[in-house]
Design a protein around this motif. Structure first.
Motif, PDB file in Angstrom:
ATOM      1  N   ARG A  32     -21.489 -60.516 -23.002  1.00  0.00           N
ATOM      2  CA  ARG A  32     -21.070 -61.095 -24.283  1.00  0.00           C
ATOM      3  C   ARG A  32     -20.674 -62.565 -24.114  1.00  0.00           C
ATOM      4  NH1 ARG A  32     -20.041 -57.744 -28.624  1.00  0.00           N
ATOM      5  NH2 ARG A  32     -20.214 -55.497 -28.226  1.00  0.00           N
ATOM      6  N   LYS A  33     -19.994 -62.859 -23.025  1.00  0.00           N
ATOM      7  CA  LYS A  33     -19.550 -64.239 -22.794  1.00  0.00           C
ATOM      8  C   LYS A  33     -20.739 -65.191 -22.625  1.00  0.00           C
ATOM      9  CE  LYS A  33     -16.497 -66.970 -19.807  1.00  0.00           C
ATOM     10  NZ  LYS A  33     -15.596 -66.942 -18.626  1.00  0.00           N
ATOM     11  N   ALA A  34     -21.766 -64.728 -21.883  1.00  0.00           N
ATOM     12  CA  ALA A  34     -22.939 -65.581 -21.640  1.00  0.00           C
ATOM     13  C   ALA A  34     -23.996 -65.436 -22.731  1.00  0.00           C
ATOM     14  CB  ALA A  34     -23.551 -65.240 -20.285  1.00  0.00           C
ATOM     15  N   GLU A  35     -23.759 -64.558 -23.711  1.00  0.00           N
ATOM     16  CA  GLU A  35     -24.699 -64.279 -24.807  1.00  0.00           C
ATOM     17  C   GLU A  35     -26.094 -63.919 -24.268  1.00  0.00           C
ATOM     18  OE1 GLU A  35     -23.604 -66.130 -28.926  1.00  0.00           O
ATOM     19  OE2 GLU A  35     -24.160 -67.743 -27.565  1.00  0.00           O
ATOM     20  N   ILE A  36     -26.081 -62.881 -23.426  1.00  0.00           N
ATOM     21  CA  ILE A  36     -27.335 -62.353 -22.902  1.00  0.00           C
ATOM     22  C   ILE A  36     -27.258 -60.829 -22.939  1.00  0.00           C
ATOM     23  CG2 ILE A  36     -27.772 -64.321 -21.384  1.00  0.00           C
ATOM     24  CD1 ILE A  36     -26.815 -62.620 -19.050  1.00  0.00           C
ATOM     25  N   ALA A  37     -28.425 -60.167 -22.764  1.00  0.00           N
ATOM     26  CA  ALA A  37     -28.443 -58.704 -22.701  1.00  0.00           C
ATOM     27  C   ALA A  37     -29.706 -58.246 -21.975  1.00  0.00           C
ATOM     28  CB  ALA A  37     -28.392 -58.100 -24.101  1.00  0.00           C
ATOM     29  N   PRO A  38     -29.559 -57.622 -20.809  1.00  0.00           N
ATOM     30  CA  PRO A  38     -30.734 -57.008 -20.180  1.00  0.00           C
ATOM     31  C   PRO A  38     -31.123 -55.763 -20.992  1.00  0.00           C
ATOM     32  CG  PRO A  38     -28.761 -56.601 -18.866  1.00  0.00           C
ATOM     33  CD  PRO A  38     -28.334 -57.438 -20.012  1.00  0.00           C
ATOM     34  N   PHE A  39     -32.369 -55.678 -21.469  1.00  0.00           N
ATOM     35  CA  PHE A  39     -32.719 -54.595 -22.388  1.00  0.00           C
ATOM     36  C   PHE A  39     -33.850 -53.703 -21.897  1.00  0.00           C
ATOM     37  CE2 PHE A  39     -35.350 -58.215 -23.605  1.00  0.00           C
ATOM     38  CZ  PHE A  39     -36.590 -57.659 -23.877  1.00  0.00           C
ATOM     39  N   LYS A  40     -34.467 -54.054 -20.769  1.00  0.00           N
ATOM     40  CA  LYS A  40     -35.558 -53.217 -20.262  1.00  0.00           C
ATOM     41  C   LYS A  40     -35.678 -53.434 -18.756  1.00  0.00           C
ATOM     42  CE  LYS A  40     -40.594 -52.689 -20.700  1.00  0.00           C
ATOM     43  NZ  LYS A  40     -41.783 -53.209 -21.386  1.00  0.00           N
ATOM     44  N   LYS A  41     -35.874 -52.336 -18.021  1.00  0.00           N
ATOM     45  CA  LYS A  41     -35.995 -52.393 -16.566  1.00  0.00           C
ATOM     46  C   LYS A  41     -37.217 -51.594 -16.150  1.00  0.00           C
ATOM     47  CE  LYS A  41     -33.336 -51.221 -12.400  1.00  0.00           C
ATOM     48  NZ  LYS A  41     -34.011 -49.989 -11.959  1.00  0.00           N
ATOM     49  N   VAL A  42     -38.145 -52.259 -15.472  1.00  0.00           N
ATOM     50  CA  VAL A  42     -39.346 -51.603 -14.966  1.00  0.00           C
ATOM     51  C   VAL A  42     -39.456 -51.926 -13.486  1.00  0.00           C
ATOM     52  CG1 VAL A  42     -41.842 -51.326 -15.170  1.00  0.00           C
ATOM     53  CG2 VAL A  42     -40.489 -51.872 -17.202  1.00  0.00           C
ATOM     54  N   GLY A  43     -39.068 -50.969 -12.654  1.00  0.00           N
ATOM     55  CA  GLY A  43     -39.059 -51.233 -11.213  1.00  0.00           C
ATOM     56  C   GLY A  43     -38.093 -52.356 -10.895  1.00  0.00           C
ATOM     57  N   LYS A  44     -38.605 -53.427 -10.303  1.00  0.00           N
ATOM     58  CA  LYS A  44     -37.776 -54.583  -9.955  1.00  0.00           C
ATOM     59  C   LYS A  44     -37.886 -55.705 -10.991  1.00  0.00           C
ATOM     60  CE  LYS A  44     -35.403 -53.747  -6.244  1.00  0.00           C
ATOM     61  NZ  LYS A  44     -33.928 -53.904  -6.246  1.00  0.00           N
ATOM     62  N   ARG A  45     -38.487 -55.418 -12.129  1.00  0.00           N
ATOM     63  CA  ARG A  45     -38.578 -56.433 -13.196  1.00  0.00           C
ATOM     64  C   ARG A  45     -37.536 -56.137 -14.264  1.00  0.00           C
ATOM     65  NH1 ARG A  45     -43.423 -56.837 -16.122  1.00  0.00           N
ATOM     66  NH2 ARG A  45     -43.829 -54.667 -15.677  1.00  0.00           N
ATOM     67  N   ILE A  46     -36.797 -57.178 -14.666  1.00  0.00           N
ATOM     68  CA  ILE A  46     -35.758 -57.043 -15.676  1.00  0.00           C
ATOM     69  C   ILE A  46     -36.094 -57.950 -16.856  1.00  0.00           C
ATOM     70  CG2 ILE A  46     -33.315 -57.440 -16.213  1.00  0.00           C
ATOM     71  CD1 ILE A  46     -33.712 -55.091 -14.476  1.00  0.00           C
ATOM     72  N   PHE A  47     -36.067 -57.398 -18.069  1.00  0.00           N
ATOM     73  CA  PHE A  47     -36.286 -58.172 -19.289  1.00  0.00           C
ATOM     74  C   PHE A  47     -34.917 -58.499 -19.870  1.00  0.00           C
ATOM     75  CE2 PHE A  47     -40.871 -56.914 -20.376  1.00  0.00           C
ATOM     76  CZ  PHE A  47     -41.147 -56.573 -19.056  1.00  0.00           C
ATOM     77  N   VAL A  48     -34.636 -59.794 -20.009  1.00  0.00           N
ATOM     78  CA  VAL A  48     -33.299 -60.229 -20.451  1.00  0.00           C
ATOM     79  C   VAL A  48     -33.413 -61.044 -21.737  1.00  0.00           C
ATOM     80  CG1 VAL A  48     -31.225 -61.516 -19.836  1.00  0.00           C
ATOM     81  CG2 VAL A  48     -32.482 -60.280 -18.061  1.00  0.00           C
ATOM     82  N   ALA A  49     -32.624 -60.652 -22.743  1.00  0.00           N
ATOM     83  CA  ALA A  49     -32.567 -61.378 -24.005  1.00  0.00           C
ATOM     84  C   ALA A  49     -31.491 -62.456 -23.926  1.00  0.00           C
ATOM     85  CB  ALA A  49     -32.252 -60.415 -25.152  1.00  0.00           C
ATOM     86  N   MET A  50     -31.792 -63.649 -24.483  1.00  0.00           N
ATOM     87  CA  MET A  50     -30.864 -64.774 -24.413  1.00  0.00           C
ATOM     88  C   MET A  50     -30.756 -65.436 -25.785  1.00  0.00           C
ATOM     89  SD  MET A  50     -32.335 -66.563 -20.943  1.00  0.00           S
ATOM     90  CE  MET A  50     -30.846 -67.529 -20.677  1.00  0.00           C
ATOM     91  N   ARG A  51     -29.584 -65.915 -26.076  1.00  0.00           N
ATOM     92  CA  ARG A  51     -29.388 -66.659 -27.338  1.00  0.00           C
ATOM     93  C   ARG A  51     -29.823 -68.110 -27.163  1.00  0.00           C
ATOM     94  NH1 ARG A  51     -29.732 -68.361 -31.381  1.00  0.00           N
ATOM     95  NH2 ARG A  51     -28.336 -68.546 -33.163  1.00  0.00           N
ATOM     96  N   ALA A  52     -29.494 -68.700 -25.998  1.00  0.00           N
ATOM     97  CA  ALA A  52     -29.843 -70.104 -25.725  1.00  0.00           C
ATOM     98  C   ALA A  52     -30.378 -70.183 -24.296  1.00  0.00           C
ATOM     99  CB  ALA A  52     -28.626 -71.000 -25.894  1.00  0.00           C
ATOM    100  N   PRO A  53     -31.631 -70.541 -24.120  1.00  0.00           N
ATOM    101  CA  PRO A  53     -32.269 -70.465 -22.793  1.00  0.00           C
ATOM    102  C   PRO A  53     -31.786 -71.493 -21.783  1.00  0.00           C
ATOM    103  CG  PRO A  53     -33.760 -71.456 -24.380  1.00  0.00           C
ATOM    104  CD  PRO A  53     -32.568 -70.996 -25.161  1.00  0.00           C
ATOM    105  N   GLU A  54     -31.017 -72.512 -22.212  1.00  0.00           N
ATOM    106  CA  GLU A  54     -30.601 -73.541 -21.262  1.00  0.00           C
ATOM    107  C   GLU A  54     -29.108 -73.517 -20.961  1.00  0.00           C
ATOM    108  OE1 GLU A  54     -32.054 -77.246 -22.777  1.00  0.00           O
ATOM    109  OE2 GLU A  54     -33.998 -76.994 -21.794  1.00  0.00           O
ATOM    110  N   ARG A  55     -28.381 -72.517 -21.487  1.00  0.00           N
ATOM    111  CA  ARG A  55     -26.943 -72.421 -21.219  1.00  0.00           C
ATOM    112  C   ARG A  55     -26.691 -72.161 -19.749  1.00  0.00           C
ATOM    113  NH1 ARG A  55     -23.354 -69.020 -25.421  1.00  0.00           N
ATOM    114  NH2 ARG A  55     -22.270 -68.641 -23.446  1.00  0.00           N
ATOM    115  N   SER A  56     -25.805 -72.912 -19.148  1.00  0.00           N
ATOM    116  CA  SER A  56     -25.568 -72.825 -17.702  1.00  0.00           C
ATOM    117  C   SER A  56     -25.013 -71.456 -17.308  1.00  0.00           C
ATOM    118  CB  SER A  56     -24.617 -73.933 -17.257  1.00  0.00           C
ATOM    119  OG  SER A  56     -23.389 -73.864 -17.980  1.00  0.00           O
ATOM    120  N   ASP A  57     -24.068 -70.906 -18.113  1.00  0.00           N
ATOM    121  CA  ASP A  57     -23.498 -69.610 -17.736  1.00  0.00           C
ATOM    122  C   ASP A  57     -24.527 -68.490 -17.863  1.00  0.00           C
ATOM    123  OD1 ASP A  57     -23.546 -69.868 -20.482  1.00  0.00           O
ATOM    124  OD2 ASP A  57     -21.611 -68.904 -20.816  1.00  0.00           O
TER     125      ASP A  57
END
Length: 559
Positions: A59-84
């Protein structure tokens, strides 16, 4: 005149407008940064992915991992350049994961974050979370070769008085299903016992009966694992969880319905290897394969696959999608639900607010080249699909009819004008799944009596007789050995038929024809009907006549 100001309605409208603007902003950022946009409110959230980042950090970094396939992780982001946000992704990469980023709106993130409550609910119950040991699961699957092996393992787990008795039993049920290559696990409470059955190659097979106390413990564990509500036992519930076996991730979809003696459980095993089939592996001969490869390369039109539930229609359409999936092509699917994830394809799932009709209209605004619609079931969906096919899209879909010829009367019954069916439908096909004979133990028998009479009649007017097998005297029957778990069959193969849209078929369709008239018009195409295709598989020793008769009505075909 008094004017009433409805503040609640105004606020609702402003909220809807804000959400719409935010989704549009996310899509704009997607184009700006070259990162794919996704609407998570229309997707299932993988709780195994969520576990990788704690809720407060996500919540703090405004991200959410939403899908995991083996060693691949799909991550949703609100702002792609936020440092945190980027720091959190680097932490995932340090753990050996390959991260794929997606841009989303706040509504999408809230939808994903809302699933953290499933995790906290599960972990709060001491001993209530079933931690399936991948190593143990793999070992069990390797040592279980027959139904007798599975029965012995499960009976041992039931009689065990160890602390982890319930975990062992559920692990054993799942491991046994994987070892025997089952597609579904059925747990059915009856008055005195609980019945466990596996669906093996399309046929339900009894495994064991066990006691109600063990069943209740398994049910609680399964509910926790699947993210279901423990205190609900009078209504239907659905959930899912994933397990890893070696380097492979298998998803299991759980379904519960209330019954007279307890909740009936069905676990659908979604093994990725089931959809990794080529057209040849599906059961197509060279003639059919070349025909389908030619048809799926067309830029527009409809390819409709028909057959009953469980006949492999979706697997065949997935094979088509993989065959046409190229970097320069945009493919979007509309499924209910998404069973298997395909790389490079945008897959969307039906929800209460995202129906086949509204979803298909939305897909057409996404600039697709190819669309797959899970099922055409009413006039609105049929009309929109036909319109898409007529306006430069290639559409794959399924329909519930008994055979390929039944597609055209069915579309007419749905209100589609016969005059435009010929311009929109490229090919109609139908299929059934028949079990393959085990190649290690099958037994040759002479073709005599009723069997010979049936085969001779079906072959009498078969198209392309010069391409038939030379064998006409011998067929094969199941026996049973260790390789096939004592059943005599191992794996399944599709029995197919198809009708191409050509001038003769188009002319007949214009006049609201019967199925017989359509078959007569299509006969010069040289495509064999299901019974004919199946008899060839019998003569080749791929399946048995008894098995073919189970899935195809040979008497009806003869008439």
């Amino acid at each position: 005149m008094t004017i009433h100001f409805d503040e609640e309605k105004r606020n609702a409208r402003l909220s809807d407008l804000y959400k719409k603007e935010e989704e549009e902003l996310a899509q704009m950022l997607s184009n700006k940064y070259g990162i794919q946009y996704v609407d998570l409110t229309r997707l299932a959230i993988d709780t195994n992915a969520l576990r990788l980042i704690e809720e407060d950090r996500a919540r703090k970094a405004e991200i959410a991992p939403f899908k995991k396939v083996g060693k691949r992780i799909f991550v949703a982001m609100r702002a792609p350049e936020r440092s945190d946000s980027l720091l959190e992704l680097k932490e995932l990469e340090k753990l050996g994961y390959i991260v794929k980023r997606f841009i989303v709106s706040t509504a999408s993130l809230e939808h994903a974050w809302d699933h953290y409550k499933d995790l906290s609910h599960a972990t709060a119950s001491e001993g209530g979370v079933l931690d399936i040991s991948e190593e143990e699961l793999q070992n069990m699957a390797n040592n279980l070769n027959t139904i007798d092996d599975v029965q012995g393992s499960l009976l041992s787990a039931i009689s065990s008085k160890q602390t982890h008795h319930t975990s062992r039993l559920l692990e054993g049920i799942i491991a046994g299903s994987l070892a025997l290559d089952a597609s579904d696990i059925h747990i059915e409470p009856e008055e005195k016992v609980v019945r466990l059955r596996y669906r093996l190659d399309g046929v339900l097979t009894d495994v064991i009966d066990f006691d109600h106390p063990s069943y209740k413990l398994i049910l609680s564990r399964l509910k926790l694992l699947s993210g279901m509500k423990l205190n609900v036992n009078s209504g239907a519930q659905d959930g899912r969880f994933s397990i890893h076996v070696g380097e492979k991730e298998i998803e299991i979809r759980s379904s519960l319905i209330p019954g007279a003696y307890g909740e009936t459980v069905v676990m659908r095993i979604l093994d990725p290897k089931r959809i990794g089939l080529s057209l040849e592996e599906l059961g197509m001969d060279e003639f059919l394969m070349n025909m389908f490869l030619r048809e799926i390369k067309k830029p527009n039109g409809m390819i409709l696959n028909t057959g009953p539930t469980g006949s492999g229609k979706t697997t065949t359409l997935y094979a088509f999608l993989r065959a046409v999936n190229k970097p320069g092509v945009k493919i979007i699917t509309l499924e209910n639900p998404i069973e298997y994830h395909l790389d490079g394809i945008v897959q969307t799932q039906i929800t209460n607010n995202y129906t086949f009709a509204s979803g298909l209209r939305a897909l057409l605004r996404q600039d697709p080249d190819i669309i797959m619609v899970g099922e055409i079931r009413d006039h609105e969906v049929a009309e929109t699909a036909v319109h898409a096919a007529l306006t430069g899209h290639l559409v794959f879909s399924t329909l519930h009819t008994n055979n390929a010829a039944g597609t055209f009367p069915r579309l007419i019954d749905m209100g589609i004008q016969p005059e435009i069916i010929g311009s929109s439908v490229n090919v109609s096909m139908a299929q059934r799944l028949t079990r393959r004979l085990c190649q290690h133990c099958k037994k040759a028998v002479p073709i005599t009596g009723d069997a010979k009479q049936t085969i001779d009649r079906i072959l009498e007017k078969i198209p392309r007789p010069d391409a038939l097998p030379q064998n006409r005297e011998i067929m094969w029957e199941p026996v049973g050995c260790e390789k096939c778990a004592g059943i005599g069959y191992k794996g399944r193969i599709a029995i197919l038929e198809a009708i191409l849209m050509d001038n003769q078929v188009e002319e007949v369709v214009r006049h609201n024809p019967t199925e017989l008239e359509i078959w007569q018009a299509a006969f010069p195409q040289g495509i064999r009907r299901m019974a004919e295709h199946g008899i060839v598989k019998v003569l080749e020793g791929i399946t048995s006549l008894e098995e073919l008769s189970r899935v195809v009505n040979l008497d009806e075909e003869l008439r």
